[in-house]
Motif scaffolding. Structure first.
Motif, short mmCIF file in Angstrom:
data_model
loop_
_atom_site.label_atom_id
_atom_site.label_comp_id
_atom_site.label_asym_id
_atom_site.label_seq_id
_atom_site.Cartn_x
_atom_site.Cartn_y
_atom_site.Cartn_z
N LEU A 181 126.42 68.88 -27.43
CA LEU A 181 125.94 70.19 -27.88
C LEU A 181 126.95 70.84 -28.81
N GLN A 182 128.23 70.69 -28.50
CA GLN A 182 129.25 71.27 -29.37
C GLN A 182 129.20 70.65 -30.76
N MET A 183 129.10 69.31 -30.83
CA MET A 183 129.13 68.65 -32.13
C MET A 183 127.87 68.95 -32.95
N ILE A 184 126.73 69.01 -32.29
CA ILE A 184 125.50 69.38 -33.01
C ILE A 184 125.61 70.82 -33.51
N GLY A 185 126.13 71.70 -32.63
CA GLY A 185 126.26 73.10 -32.99
C GLY A 185 127.25 73.36 -34.11
N GLU A 186 128.17 72.45 -34.33
CA GLU A 186 129.12 72.62 -35.43
C GLU A 186 128.45 72.41 -36.79
N ASN A 187 127.31 71.73 -36.78
CA ASN A 187 126.62 71.43 -38.03
C ASN A 187 125.31 72.19 -38.20
N ALA A 188 124.87 72.89 -37.15
CA ALA A 188 123.62 73.64 -37.21
C ALA A 188 123.76 74.88 -36.35
N ASP A 189 123.05 75.96 -36.73
CA ASP A 189 123.25 77.25 -36.09
C ASP A 189 121.99 77.67 -35.32
N PRO A 190 122.14 78.15 -34.06
CA PRO A 190 120.98 78.53 -33.27
C PRO A 190 120.22 79.75 -33.80
N VAL A 191 120.83 80.52 -34.70
CA VAL A 191 120.11 81.64 -35.31
C VAL A 191 119.81 81.36 -36.79
N GLY A 192 119.97 80.10 -37.20
CA GLY A 192 119.55 79.71 -38.54
C GLY A 192 120.54 80.02 -39.64
N LYS A 193 121.77 80.39 -39.31
CA LYS A 193 122.75 80.67 -40.35
C LYS A 193 123.45 79.38 -40.75
N GLY A 194 124.24 79.45 -41.79
CA GLY A 194 124.99 78.27 -42.21
C GLY A 194 124.13 77.29 -42.99
N SER A 195 124.63 76.07 -43.11
CA SER A 195 123.93 75.08 -43.94
C SER A 195 122.67 74.55 -43.29
N LYS A 196 122.62 74.52 -41.94
CA LYS A 196 121.46 74.00 -41.24
C LYS A 196 121.08 74.91 -40.08
N ALA A 197 119.78 74.96 -39.81
CA ALA A 197 119.29 75.68 -38.64
C ALA A 197 119.16 74.70 -37.48
N PHE A 198 119.42 75.19 -36.30
CA PHE A 198 119.42 74.36 -35.10
C PHE A 198 118.03 74.39 -34.46
N ALA A 199 117.55 73.25 -34.02
CA ALA A 199 116.34 73.17 -33.21
C ALA A 199 116.44 71.92 -32.35
N ILE A 200 115.69 71.91 -31.26
CA ILE A 200 115.69 70.79 -30.32
C ILE A 200 114.29 70.22 -30.27
N GLY A 201 114.15 68.93 -30.55
CA GLY A 201 112.84 68.31 -30.66
C GLY A 201 112.08 68.16 -29.36
N HIS A 202 112.71 68.41 -28.22
CA HIS A 202 111.98 68.30 -26.95
C HIS A 202 110.75 69.19 -26.95
N CYS A 203 110.92 70.41 -27.47
CA CYS A 203 109.83 71.39 -27.46
C CYS A 203 110.04 72.37 -28.59
N ILE A 204 109.17 72.32 -29.59
CA ILE A 204 109.25 73.21 -30.75
C ILE A 204 107.94 73.96 -30.89
N LEU A 205 108.03 75.27 -31.03
CA LEU A 205 106.85 76.13 -31.24
C LEU A 205 106.97 76.75 -32.63
N LEU A 206 105.94 76.59 -33.44
CA LEU A 206 106.02 76.95 -34.86
C LEU A 206 104.72 77.60 -35.31
N ARG A 207 104.83 78.71 -36.03
CA ARG A 207 103.63 79.31 -36.62
C ARG A 207 103.01 78.31 -37.59
N ARG A 208 101.70 78.10 -37.47
CA ARG A 208 101.09 77.13 -38.36
C ARG A 208 101.12 77.62 -39.81
N SER A 209 101.09 78.91 -40.01
CA SER A 209 101.17 79.43 -41.37
C SER A 209 102.46 78.99 -42.05
#
Length: 373
Positions: A181-209
């Motif tokens: 989790l630390q290494m993934i978090g160093e490259n992606a951000d849970p609030v979408g800041k930085g170069s990449k946004a963080f998400a976990i593929g186990h369960c993703i909920l997304l507006r279809r729009s």
């Protein structure tokens, strides 16, 4: 110490799960897509969990337009996956099964399967949400309602939650998960800041729009580590993405036994580096060196009776331990190995070196955590 402090800051940014459902008069449609290839051991529990969701019961399962509908994509399975999916479809009119014979050229397997699932769902509806659930993930009945409420409360367009460990889990959780989790978090951000946004593929909920706005999975057809890719793309198109702490309501068996957890992380980081041998070697050796630096400095200080080195080594060790404890709690992995954090972090570096070895031998599939696809 800087790595540890940054990880602790990012861990605090993970959203708590809303405990009250959203107060909507007519709940929006949620289409759940489950990509499945040779998942006979786990698919039954996954689909039962989805079918038992409390969300949308105002519009019952026999309604012509149920609030919850499920598309299972049988992606060229050669085991009993097809039969299990067909049985659930026969029992529940909300469940539909579509068959895919694998990805065409230029597509990765899981991404193509999810694309097929969305296409099978038909034209978008006003206010519709898409939910992508891994076949090895089991949802508690309340999760969807709470996750949707969390998204609406945060005004987010994409939210995701990792699955927590099953009751009987392997050592991959306390040993590998905190450093992972630390290494993934160093490259992606849970609030979408930085170069990449963080998400976990186990369960993703997304507006279809927003799914349609970014061009859907077709725009990410060749991407690996698809969870971070879609979150980053949604963020780059003006959407808000957040990681949610929903592990009490979702479990995954994808990290067990230990060898499977090791291989899962290895394939994810091979995919995340695009199979770059220099990067994998550099990250692996760097992780091992940084992890063991504090014990080495402490040992040198004790041996040479140098208080400054003893203090520095102790401080670094303590920082790693505190970070391990926090990330372990986030992932419900148990913090009892926190005092050994420098050594478990070094073990994780060996995963990178294993990935480098596989790249050098030309035997890796580069399909990230979803290598089964």
């Amino acid at each position: 110490m800087y790595r540890s402090l940054r990880t602790l800051r990012k861990a605090r940014a993970i959203l708590p799960l809303e405990q009250q459902p959203a107060s909507t008069v007519l709940p929006p449609t949620v289409t759940v897509v489950v990509p499945a290839r040779n998942e006979e051991d786990v698919l039954d529990n996954c689909l039962r969990g989805i079918r038992e969701q409390t969300y949308g019961r105002e519009r019952g399962p026999d309604d012509e337009e149920p609030a919850l509908r499920v598309v299972v994509v049988d992606d060229g399975s050669t085991d009993g996956t097809s039969e299990i999916a067909a049985r659930h479809a026969a029992e529940d009119p909300r469940v539909r099964v579509v068959r895919s014979e694998g990805p065409p050229s230029g597509w990765t397997g899981k991404v193509h399967a999810m694309h097929v699932g969305v296409e099978a769902a038909g034209e978008p509806e006003a206010g519709e949400w898409l939910m992508f659930v891994d076949a090895d993930t089991v949802l508690a009945p309340e999760l969807l309602a709470k996750l949707l409420a969390t998204a609406e409360h945060a005004d987010a367009d994409l939210v995701s939650t990792p699955g927590g460990p099953p009751a009987e889990h392997s050592a991959s959780w306390p040993i590998l998960m905190p450093a992972g989790l630390q290494m993934i978090g160093e490259n992606a951000d849970p609030v979408g800041k930085g170069s990449k946004a963080f998400a976990i593929g186990h369960c993703i909920l997304l507006r279809r729009s927003h799914y349609e706005k970014i061009g859907g999975w077709a725009a990410l057809s060749g991407r690996r580590n698809e969870d971070i890719a879609i979150a980053t793309t949604v963020r780059d198109h003006g959407g808000i993405t957040r990681v949610v702490e929903g592990l009490s309501y979702a479990t995954t068996s994808g990290m067990d036994p230990f060898r499977q957890g090791w291989d899962s992380f290895r394939k994810s980081f091979v995919a995340g580096t695009n199979g770059s041998l220099p990067l994998l070697l550099g990250i692996g050796l760097g992780q091992i060196s940084l992890s063991l630096a504090s014990p080495a400095i402490l040992a040198a200080g004790v041996r040479g009776r140098k208080p400054a080195l003893i203090a520095l080594g102790s401080l670094g060790w303590t920082a790693q331990s505190a970070t391990h404890a926090r990330t372990a709690r986030v992932m419900h992995a148990g913090p009892w190995l926190a005092p050994a954090a420098p050594f478990t972090n070094a073990v994780f570096g060996c995963i990178m070196l294993h990935g480098a070895l596989e790249v050098a031998r030309g035997v890796t599939s580069w399909k990230g955590r979803a290598a089964k696809f």
